[in-house]
Design a protein around this motif. Structure first.
Motif, PDB file in Angstrom:
ATOM      1  N   ASN A   1       0.784  -1.258  -0.021  1.00  0.00           N
ATOM      2  CA  ASN A   1       0.069  -0.181  -0.101  1.00  0.00           C
ATOM      3  C   ASN A   1       1.031   1.137  -0.042  1.00  0.00           C
ATOM      4  OD1 ASN A   1      -1.831   1.984   0.314  1.00  0.00           O
ATOM      5  ND2 ASN A   1      -2.921   0.871   1.710  1.00  0.00           N
TER       6      ASN A   1
ATOM      7  N   GLU B   1       0.481   4.044  -1.513  1.00  0.00           N
ATOM      8  CA  GLU B   1      -0.146   5.452  -0.972  1.00  0.00           C
ATOM      9  C   GLU B   1      -0.141   5.632   0.196  1.00  0.00           C
ATOM     10  OE1 GLU B   1      -4.229   7.824  -2.393  1.00  0.00           O
ATOM     11  OE2 GLU B   1      -4.197   5.789  -2.613  1.00  0.00           O
ATOM     12  N   GLU B   2      -0.153   4.733   1.471  1.00  0.00           N
ATOM     13  CA  GLU B   2      -0.283   5.081   2.689  1.00  0.00           C
ATOM     14  C   GLU B   2       0.944   5.075   3.349  1.00  0.00           C
ATOM     15  OE1 GLU B   2      -2.252   5.540   6.008  1.00  0.00           O
ATOM     16  OE2 GLU B   2      -3.362   5.052   4.462  1.00  0.00           O
TER      17      GLU B   2
ATOM     18  N   SER C   1       2.062   8.407   2.266  1.00  0.00           N
ATOM     19  CA  SER C   1       1.309   9.857   3.181  1.00  0.00           C
ATOM     20  C   SER C   1       1.967   9.509   4.581  1.00  0.00           C
ATOM     21  CB  SER C   1      -0.211   9.317   3.248  1.00  0.00           C
ATOM     22  OG  SER C   1      -0.643   9.652   1.870  1.00  0.00           O
TER      23      SER C   1
ATOM     24  N   ILE D   1       4.102  11.366  -4.321  1.00  0.00           N
ATOM     25  CA  ILE D   1       2.620  11.020  -4.405  1.00  0.00           C
ATOM     26  C   ILE D   1       1.836  11.346  -5.433  1.00  0.00           C
ATOM     27  CG2 ILE D   1       0.334  11.405  -2.932  1.00  0.00           C
ATOM     28  CD1 ILE D   1       2.240  11.311  -0.365  1.00  0.00           C
TER      29      ILE D   1
ATOM     30  N   ARG E   1       2.415   9.806  -8.621  1.00  0.00           N
ATOM     31  CA  ARG E   1       2.030   8.171  -8.920  1.00  0.00           C
ATOM     32  C   ARG E   1       0.235   8.288  -8.955  1.00  0.00           C
ATOM     33  NH1 ARG E   1       5.778   3.934  -6.979  1.00  0.00           N
ATOM     34  NH2 ARG E   1       7.882   4.800  -7.605  1.00  0.00           N
TER      35      ARG E   1
ATOM     36  N   TYR F   1      -1.650   9.256  -6.516  1.00  0.00           N
ATOM     37  CA  TYR F   1      -1.966   8.907  -5.361  1.00  0.00           C
ATOM     38  C   TYR F   1      -2.603  10.497  -4.454  1.00  0.00           C
ATOM     39  CZ  TYR F   1       0.763   4.836  -5.457  1.00  0.00           C
ATOM     40  OH  TYR F   1       1.245   3.460  -5.782  1.00  0.00           O
ATOM     41  N   THR F   2      -3.198  10.158  -3.432  1.00  0.00           N
ATOM     42  CA  THR F   2      -3.686  11.499  -2.523  1.00  0.00           C
ATOM     43  C   THR F   2      -2.921  11.365  -1.189  1.00  0.00           C
ATOM     44  OG1 THR F   2      -5.798  11.297  -3.624  1.00  0.00           O
ATOM     45  CG2 THR F   2      -5.768  12.322  -1.543  1.00  0.00           C
TER      46      THR F   2
ATOM     47  N   THR G   1      -2.996  11.196   2.451  1.00  0.00           N
ATOM     48  CA  THR G   1      -4.219  11.037   3.244  1.00  0.00           C
ATOM     49  C   THR G   1      -4.127  11.932   4.327  1.00  0.00           C
ATOM     50  OG1 THR G   1      -2.805   9.196   4.410  1.00  0.00           O
ATOM     51  CG2 THR G   1      -4.227   8.449   2.520  1.00  0.00           C
TER      52      THR G   1
END
Length: 193
Positions: free
Chosen positions: A19, A21-22, A25, A73, A76, A78-79, A81
């Motif tokens: 993960n 993205e996580e 972040s 981020i 790629r 992603y956001t 978080t």
């Protein structure tokens, strides 16, 4: 590595990579908090000119790392978080001495910072050596080197500015506490998780 008594299981990198993205972040927020910690140390100890200068550079570098992670981020798709509570750091805060002299609190804040930098450095090493994403592996290797320098800076300032603390004894207490604490972590997509 860095005096840490328990190293991260390399399989944690698989959890992190599952993960991105996580983990990215969480990493971004760790960089922001590191910059804030350096600024707090400057604010509370501005009489030490060398500390002000070196920690200003660290705060700037940590925010540059924050920006680098934000850029990854974004690139790629992603956001970022929302920031979440870092229980590992919270436990380190609880371990910090706050009821002694001003110098004892100052030294413990430096050791607290050194501990976080040491563990972050070690986690970045694990990521750099074990994730399949070559671009991120290179990125984490570069940050590992930077974090090692920050760790050394904080530990050296603790040794330099101690008045009433046996820094080596207290650092050993930090290492012992952290080796027990870290056993509860390493199973989620967080730098200290």
């Amino acid at each position: 590595m860095l005096g840490l008594k328990l190293l991260t299981d390399p399989r944690w990198a698989n959890i992190a990579e599952s993960n991105l993205e996580e983990i990215l972040s969480d990493h971004a927020w760790c960089e922001q908090k590191a910059a804030t910690n350096a600024i707090t140390l400057i604010t509370q100890n501005s009489e030490h000119q060398d500390l002000v200068e070196e920690l200003t550079a660290i705060a700037i570098e940590e925010m540059q790392h924050f920006q680098m992670v934000i850029n990854i981020i974004k690139q790629r798709g992603y956001t970022l978080t929302r920031e979440r509570k870092d229980d590992y750091v919270g436990q380190l805060v609880k371990f910090s001495k706050k009821d002694g002299s001003r110098n004892q609190s100052f030294i413990d804040r430096l050791l607290f910072a050194a501990m976080i930098e040491a563990r972050s450095c070690e986690r970045f090493r694990v990521l750099s050596q074990n994730i399949q994403d070559k671009e991120l592996a290179k990125f984490y290797h570069e940050l590992m080197v930077s974090e090692a320098g920050h760790y050394t800076t904080f530990l050296n300032f603790a040794r330099k500015y101690t008045v009433d603390v046996d820094v080596e004894k207290r650092w050993k207490e930090w290492l012992d506490f952290e080796s027990e604490l870290i056993q509860r972590y390493g199973n989620k997509e967080a730098i200290h998780g």
